[in-house]
Write an enzyme that holds these catalytic residues in place. Structure first.
Site, PDB file in Angstrom:
ATOM      1  N   ASP A 176      38.308  75.694  18.451  1.00 45.51           N
ATOM      2  CA  ASP A 176      37.291  75.921  17.428  1.00 45.51           C
ATOM      3  C   ASP A 176      36.773  74.598  16.878  1.00 45.51           C
ATOM      4  OD1 ASP A 176      37.732  78.648  17.704  1.00 45.51           O
ATOM      5  OD2 ASP A 176      39.155  78.738  16.031  1.00 45.51           O
ATOM      6  N   TYR A 222      50.491  74.100  21.040  1.00 45.18           N
ATOM      7  CA  TYR A 222      49.755  73.503  19.930  1.00 45.18           C
ATOM      8  C   TYR A 222      50.728  72.854  18.946  1.00 45.18           C
ATOM      9  CZ  TYR A 222      45.296  75.826  21.051  1.00 45.18           C
ATOM     10  OH  TYR A 222      44.124  76.235  21.659  1.00 45.18           O
TER      11      TYR A 222
END
Length: 286
Positions: A61, A127
């Protein structure tokens, strides 16, 4: 006419601060939004003298970073016959290093093994979320990749919440819905650690691994742990959210700047095509 093509694997990194996410977007009001995909495709097209289309392991994003992103592209063999490349795609690394802006770097470029697909062959994505609760905020030299949380948190409480969320669940409450997309994910690791130093006190990192993530899922998982860790939500909060079947407005979404994609795992070369086929079948069955 020679139409033979080959698939190239790119390993890359970027600082997502000044990008509108990974995916190339349609111009709005006549202005082309700056995206990682757009910048990379334009540079590759210029070097290879063809129209390039990239497929990526994980679409990040706006504001999200990557240190271990993976993408692939298909190119005619003739595009690699230029004198500056001479059939060796690794030479693209130096060419791209001169052409790309400083917030995008390509670590490596090589001919991909048979059956490789950056997106569908992936087994899992890793992540890391970096956040400080110090009243000062982030160290200035790390302000672009370190988020700030306004209240102190309990690391043990956050880890208890994270442990509850690990496993195969429907994470609908944590995801922004996409039409005909599943929100069932296998969250394989969610661990918090204190990484404070003298210069960066009250600094924490979360390592989050899953087979795949839906839109805003990692930031919502992190926000949930932080809300419980500061005492704003009860210990049962994670359990309540997993029982929901749609996006929950109660989930605080942590800031994008703290999140980085740090790695993508793939199976052995002989299993790449089979893995891609299984993943595609799963998506098409939705």
């Amino acid at each position: 006419m020679d139409t033979a093509t080959t698939r190239l694997r790119l390993d890359l990194a970027y600082d997502g601060t000044d990008f509108h996410g990974w995916a190339r977007q349609q111009p709005q009001g006549g202005a082309q939004l700056r995206t990682v995909q757009g910048v990379l495709e334009d540079a590759l097209s210029r070097i290879l003298r063809i129209d390039v289309a990239l497929t990526v392991a994980g679409r990040t994003d706006a504001g999200v970073h990557a240190a271990g992103q993976v993408a692939h592209l298909d190119v005619p063999l003739t595009s690699l016959d230029q004198r500056s490349i001479d059939g060796d795609p690794r030479r693209l690394v130096r060419r791209l290093g001169r052409l790309l802006p400083e917030d995008v770097r390509v670590h490596d470029c090589q001919i991909a093994p048979d059956g490789f697909d950056a997106r569908f062959s992936a087994l899992r994505r890793h992540y890391v979320y970096r956040i400080t609760t110090h009243p000062r905020g982030a160290l200035p030299t790390r302000s672009r990749d370190t988020a700030t949380w306004p209240k102190p948190v309990s690391l043990d409480t956050m880890q208890d919440t994270a442990d509850f969320l690990v496993g195969l669940h429907d994470f609908a409450a944590f995801c922004k819905a996409k039409p005909n997309a599943t929100t069932v994910r296998d969250l394989q690791e969610f661990s918090w650690r204190d990484v404070s130093t003298r210069l960066e006190p009250q600094l924490y990192e979360a390592e989050v691994t899953a087979d795949a993530f839906c839109w805003s899922m990692v930031r919502s998982l992190v926000g949930t742990c932080l809300a419980v860790g500061e005492g704003r939500r009860e210990a049962s909060f994670a359990s309540e959210l997993l029982a929901e079947t749609a996006r929950s407005s109660r989930v605080p979404v942590a800031a994008a700047k703290g999140l980085s994609l740090v790695g993508v795992d793939y199976p052995d070369d002989a299993e790449l095509a089979a893995r891609a086929a299984v993943t595609r079948d799963r998506r098409h069955a939705l």
